[in-house]
Write an enzyme that holds these catalytic residues in place. Structure first.
Site, PDB file in Angstrom:
ATOM      1  N   ALA A   1       6.281  -7.694  -6.538  1.00 28.16           N
ATOM      2  CA  ALA A   1       6.077  -6.421  -5.852  1.00 28.16           C
ATOM      3  C   ALA A   1       7.349  -5.992  -5.127  1.00 28.16           C
ATOM      4  CB  ALA A   1       4.911  -6.525  -4.873  1.00 28.16           C
ATOM      5  N   GLU A   2       8.017  -6.937  -4.487  1.00 26.77           N
ATOM      6  CA  GLU A   2       9.279  -6.608  -3.833  1.00 26.77           C
ATOM      7  C   GLU A   2      10.284  -7.743  -3.951  1.00 26.77           C
ATOM      8  OE1 GLU A   2       8.140  -2.805  -2.452  1.00 26.77           O
ATOM      9  OE2 GLU A   2       6.935  -4.619  -2.328  1.00 26.77           O
TER      10      GLU A   2
END
Length: 264
Positions: free
Chosen positions: A45-46
């Protein structure tokens, strides 16, 4: 070129739970193109990159598709790396970011984010939002700076919700938060952001800059326990403090390694 890499599960103290983030400490920025390629390769996601500054550190967050303005779980993960693996000695860290200065404070095993509160307004849901919810009828819909906030009836409706991700991806927004009162916590949520390359995010700190002021108003309280009902799951201790939201969680190391790039 060799770069250190840490993968941290945030908003949990149990491996394989919470939200994983890759953290890459640097001495100077790489090109935007290369950082985005690394984030895409990590496929989390990041991926957060950070460099030291006079006041603390500058942090930037990338999904597999885009650079984003705010990310909670990767900020906690970055603080975890600094405290546990890079010899950081102070009680709090100030991160310079696209959303201004962000402070993370450590107490025992807990990390507390100090983020700006989101300003949200009642919104008319775009047709694609109604369509992607299928047979589920939202009680209320709001629009914040980044996301739509959709209120559902109860925890089971949030947990069992099935969205049409392809339709949702056409909505011009960072993502969609769905929320309801919790059975044994103050509120629950899920977060969907296919526009940013994340069909469903496991635990989303930044979404709570919208959720916390909303539920503080509904529940008439400023300190709350929240749970994100993703498959991995995660819990957040939240506090509304004026125009700031304090979001606390734990973190745990999954891996520590090295990236080797010969032909960037």
């Amino acid at each position: 070129m060799k770069l250190p890499l840490y993968q941290i599960d945030a908003f949990t103290n149990t491996i394989f739970k919470g939200n994983p983030a890759a953290i890459i400490p640097l001495q100077e920025w790489l090109s935007d193109e290369l950082m985005l390629k690394i984030a895409a390769e990590n496929n989390l996601a990041e991926t957060a990159f950070l460099i030291p500054t006079e006041a603390g550190y500058h942090i930037r967050w990338f999904t597999p598709l885009v650079e984003v303005d705010l990310c909670g779980h990767a900020t906690i993960a970055a603080a975890f790396v600094l405290f546990h693996y890079m010899g950081y000695q102070h009680e709090s860290i100030t991160f310079d970011s696209r959303s201004g200065p962000l402070v993370v404070t450590k107490k025992d095993s807990w990390f507390t984010l100090d983020f700006p509160v989101d300003q949200y307004q009642v919104a008319v849901p775009p047709p694609a939002l109604v369509e992607c919810l299928k047979s589920t009828s939202p009680l209320e819909v709001y629009k914040g700076k980044f996301d739509y906030l959709v209120l559902l009836k109860d925890e089971s409706e949030v947990r069992d919700l099935e969205l049409d991700i392809i339709v949702l991806s056409t909505i011009p927004t960072r993502g969609v938060i769905v929320t309801a009162p919790g059975d044994d916590v103050d509120f629950v949520s899920r977060f969907f952001a296919p526009q940013s390359g994340i069909d469903e995010d496991p635990v989303t700190g930044s979404a709570h800059t919208t959720l916390v002021p909303y539920w503080a108003n509904v529940l008439s309280k400023t300190t709350m326990l929240a749970r994100q009902l993703s498959q991995r799951g995660g819990e957040l201790h939240c506090e509304l403090a004026g125009d700031r939201v304090k979001i606390s969680g734990e973190a745990i190391l999954y891996l520590k390694g090295e990236i080797e790039i010969n032909n960037p």
